[in-house]
Enzyme design. Structure first.
Site, mmCIF file in Angstrom:
data_model
loop_
_atom_site.group_PDB
_atom_site.id
_atom_site.type_symbol
_atom_site.label_atom_id
_atom_site.label_comp_id
_atom_site.label_asym_id
_atom_site.label_seq_id
_atom_site.Cartn_x
_atom_site.Cartn_y
_atom_site.Cartn_z
ATOM 1 N N CYS A 201 0.837 -1.194 0.000
ATOM 2 C CA CYS A 201 0.000 0.000 0.000
ATOM 3 C C CYS A 201 0.878 1.253 0.000
ATOM 4 C CB CYS A 201 -0.894 0.018 1.234
ATOM 5 S SG CYS A 201 -2.157 -1.250 1.246
ATOM 6 N N CYS A 229 5.156 -8.664 7.421
ATOM 7 C CA CYS A 229 3.824 -8.349 6.903
ATOM 8 C C CYS A 229 2.669 -8.420 7.903
ATOM 9 C CB CYS A 229 3.518 -9.260 5.753
ATOM 10 S SG CYS A 229 1.986 -8.850 4.963
#
Ligand code: SF4
Length: 249
Positions: A201, A229
């Site tokens: 993102c 992550c």
């Protein structure tokens, strides 16, 4: 005891290249196979292999609503190049609206818990939906991307999701993938040339400084042990080391 599909396939896959790994997996694994792409160079290489071989593997992305414009452009370019649609799943509107209303639009910078919650509503939950009913999940993970991904195998069982997880680039180097994408003129994200090696993102990804590890640009404001992550966060909110079952990239 009878050897499992994973045990049978692992040594056979190890001797093959990407194309033949995907072809063999498609031949041997019955049911719906899904490849999740976030349009990084590894994912583009896998997409190229699936589309050029005409394999019956769904190529799907999670549109978190916070992607880079360059990533959206590459999405369109890739569809045009291969004349195939790359389907998307989206966060559920109501939980997302409630989360943003309660915490603010960029709350992930303020607390790890907010980041985990944002990743959950924008990525983890949509991923669960897109993998529902699949027999196998293909990813573009490489074992040498980071310490936390060292344990990535070519093929493994995802016990939580009850499916086979295939990581056909697990033993590839980034250099080999760059060379292959150049050789086959595979479209790649413009951001790679600007120092973004791992692309997620937009607000949570920055370009790398010289000497930084590949994933240092992801959630760069967090301590290393907390940031591998956000998709590593389990249903209980616990962070785990090693490749997460939910982690598509
Ligand atoms: Fe939210 Fe950032 Fe996670 Fe994207 S990477 S879902 S913007 S916290």
């Amino acid at each position: 005891m009878k050897p499992s599909l994973v045990e049978i396939l692992a040594p056979r896959l190890a001797a093959l290249d990407l194309d033949h790994r995907l072809k063999l997996a498609r031949e041997v694994i019955p049911g719906h196979i899904v490849f999740t792409t976030s349009f990084g160079i590894e994912d583009q290489f896998v997409t190229h292999s699936i589309f050029t071989q005409g394999l019956e593997i769904d190529v799907v992305t999670i549109d978190t609503g916070r992607l880079f414009e360059e990533t959206i452009s590459l999405w369109e370019e890739t569809e045009a190049r291969y004349a195939r649609r790359i389907h998307a799943v989206y966060p559920q509107a109501l939980p997302l609206a409630e989360f943003v209303a309660e915490h603010g639009v960029n709350s992930f910078y303020r607390a790890v818990e907010n980041r985990k919650a944002c990743c959950h509503v924008r990525k983890v939950e949509p991923l669960s939906r897109l993998l529902a009913g699949a027999s196998a999940w293909v990813t573009g993970l490489r074992a040498d991307q980071s310490q936390a991904r060292e344990g990535v195998n070519l093929i493994e069982l995802d016990n939580d999701r009850k499916l086979v997880k295939l990581n056909p680039l697990a033993d590839y180097t980034r250099e080999a993938i760059v060379a292959a994408t150049e050789a086959f003129s595979v479209p790649v994200n413009e951001l790679h040339a600007k120092g973004f090696l791992s692309i997620g993102c937009a607000p949570c990804t920055r370009a790398l400084e010289p000497g930084e590890s590949e994933r240092a640009g992801r959630w760069w404001w967090e301590e290393d042990e907390k940031k591998e992550c956000g998709l590593h966060v389990g249903p209980d909110g616990r962070l785990t080391r090693g490749p997460a079952p939910e982690d598509p990239r």
